[in-house]
Design a protein around this motif. Structure first.
Motif, mmCIF file in Angstrom:
data_model
loop_
_atom_site.group_PDB
_atom_site.id
_atom_site.type_symbol
_atom_site.label_atom_id
_atom_site.label_comp_id
_atom_site.label_asym_id
_atom_site.label_seq_id
_atom_site.Cartn_x
_atom_site.Cartn_y
_atom_site.Cartn_z
ATOM 1 N N TYR A 125 0.827 -1.204 0.000
ATOM 2 C CA TYR A 125 0.000 0.000 0.000
ATOM 3 C C TYR A 125 0.860 1.253 0.000
ATOM 4 O O TYR A 125 0.514 2.255 -0.620
ATOM 5 N N LEU A 126 1.983 1.208 0.692
ATOM 6 C CA LEU A 126 2.894 2.354 0.707
ATOM 7 C C LEU A 126 3.494 2.596 -0.680
ATOM 8 O O LEU A 126 3.616 3.740 -1.122
ATOM 9 N N LEU A 127 3.836 1.527 -1.381
ATOM 10 C CA LEU A 127 4.369 1.671 -2.743
ATOM 11 C C LEU A 127 3.317 2.240 -3.689
ATOM 12 O O LEU A 127 3.609 3.100 -4.525
ATOM 13 N N GLY A 128 2.081 1.758 -3.559
ATOM 14 C CA GLY A 128 0.995 2.296 -4.385
ATOM 15 C C GLY A 128 0.729 3.753 -4.094
ATOM 16 O O GLY A 128 0.509 4.556 -5.009
ATOM 17 N N PHE A 129 0.751 4.114 -2.811
ATOM 18 C CA PHE A 129 0.572 5.511 -2.428
ATOM 19 C C PHE A 129 1.684 6.376 -3.008
ATOM 20 O O PHE A 129 1.434 7.443 -3.558
ATOM 21 N N THR A 130 2.929 5.916 -2.889
ATOM 22 C CA THR A 130 4.075 6.706 -3.340
ATOM 23 C C THR A 130 4.028 6.948 -4.846
ATOM 24 O O THR A 130 4.206 8.081 -5.310
ATOM 25 N N GLY A 131 3.789 5.907 -5.617
ATOM 26 C CA GLY A 131 3.729 6.062 -7.071
ATOM 27 C C GLY A 131 2.604 6.977 -7.512
ATOM 28 O O GLY A 131 2.797 7.861 -8.360
ATOM 29 N N SER A 132 1.428 6.797 -6.939
ATOM 30 C CA SER A 132 0.298 7.639 -7.324
ATOM 31 C C SER A 132 0.482 9.081 -6.860
ATOM 32 O O SER A 132 0.090 10.017 -7.557
ATOM 33 N N ALA A 133 1.090 9.268 -5.695
ATOM 34 C CA ALA A 133 1.330 10.631 -5.209
ATOM 35 C C ALA A 133 2.339 11.355 -6.096
ATOM 36 O O ALA A 133 2.175 12.553 -6.375
ATOM 37 N N ILE A 134 3.366 10.659 -6.533
ATOM 38 C CA ILE A 134 4.353 11.273 -7.430
ATOM 39 C C ILE A 134 3.695 11.674 -8.749
ATOM 40 O O ILE A 134 3.906 12.781 -9.249
ATOM 41 N N MET A 135 2.894 10.781 -9.306
ATOM 42 C CA MET A 135 2.229 11.103 -10.573
ATOM 43 C C MET A 135 1.232 12.250 -10.401
ATOM 44 O O MET A 135 1.112 13.116 -11.274
ATOM 45 N N SER A 136 0.533 12.281 -9.282
ATOM 46 C CA SER A 136 -0.422 13.360 -9.034
ATOM 47 C C SER A 136 0.301 14.696 -8.850
ATOM 48 O O SER A 136 -0.151 15.730 -9.366
ATOM 49 N N ALA A 137 1.408 14.686 -8.137
ATOM 50 C CA ALA A 137 2.171 15.924 -7.935
ATOM 51 C C ALA A 137 2.755 16.423 -9.260
ATOM 52 O O ALA A 137 2.774 17.633 -9.526
ATOM 53 N N TYR A 138 3.227 15.509 -10.090
ATOM 54 C CA TYR A 138 3.765 15.895 -11.394
ATOM 55 C C TYR A 138 2.664 16.506 -12.264
ATOM 56 O O TYR A 138 2.865 17.520 -12.939
ATOM 57 N N ALA A 139 1.472 15.903 -12.226
ATOM 58 C CA ALA A 139 0.359 16.449 -13.000
ATOM 59 C C ALA A 139 -0.053 17.820 -12.480
ATOM 60 O O ALA A 139 -0.367 18.718 -13.269
#
Length: 188
Positions: A125-139
């Motif tokens: 869950y932490l890995l999923g959170f990290t990847g999605s948060a990075i993509m959301s911040a980039y967007a």
């Protein structure tokens, strides 16, 4: 919006969604058994139904479709020839695609974080959170700062609409030292 940064985001988003989708398509029973209450224990093997397998694969194909839509609608994948469109033509949907996919990744990050905190700290869950948060911040960064109306100085390459708050622009003060219009603007 800038084509290079949008293309980078689109392909990075496709990569992140593909990384999540491939295990769901190839091993849906394994993924589903890991998510069950007794999953992974030898003394209580998990029973995975046909419906769970179907929904796992369907979710994987849906994530691939979303990733391909992001790439296609953002203009990263040219759908016309160079003759019919100029080199610097932006997709009319790029802004909307970045905005909507930002919310998609933010929702995935929020869900991953809530599951991480409620599950006792499972690393998946932490890995999923990290990847999605990075993509959301980039967007979000793209949506805020990468538009086609940016006023970039040809001499310095910096955005010319910036102010000098909270730092004083001493170099400009030296250059325009005797300018009365600048003095009255400061007083206002």
């Amino acid at each position: 919006m800038g084509n290079d940064s949008i293309s980078t985001y689109a392909f990075a988003s496709l990569g992140w969604l593909s990384l999540q989708a491939v295990p769901l398509i190839v091993w849906p029973t394994f993924i589903s058994s890991m998510l069950t209450e007794n999953g992974g224990h030898a003394h209580a093997p998990a029973v995975v139904s046909v419906v769970e397998t179907y929904f796992g694969r369907y979710l994987g194909f849906s994530q691939l479709a979303i990733g391909l839509l992001i790439v296609t609608l953002s203009g990263a994948l040219p759908l016309t020839t160079k003759v019919t469109s100029p080199d610097d033509a932006n997709s009319p949907y790029a802004n909307a695609v970045v905005f909507i996919s930002m919310f998609y990744h933010a929702t995935g990050a929020a869900y991953g974080y809530s599951r991480y905190t409620s599950s006792g700290g499972h690393i998946g869950y932490l890995l999923g959170f990290t990847g999605s948060a990075i993509m959301s911040a980039y967007a979000l960064w793209l949506f805020m700062f990468s538009n086609e109306h940016a006023k970039v100085s040809a001499k310095t390459g910096a955005d010319i609409r910036t102010s000098n708050f909270p730092f004083k622009n001493a170099e400009a003060e030296k250059r325009f030292g005797g300018d009365k219009r600048r003095e009255t603007r400061k007083a206002i």
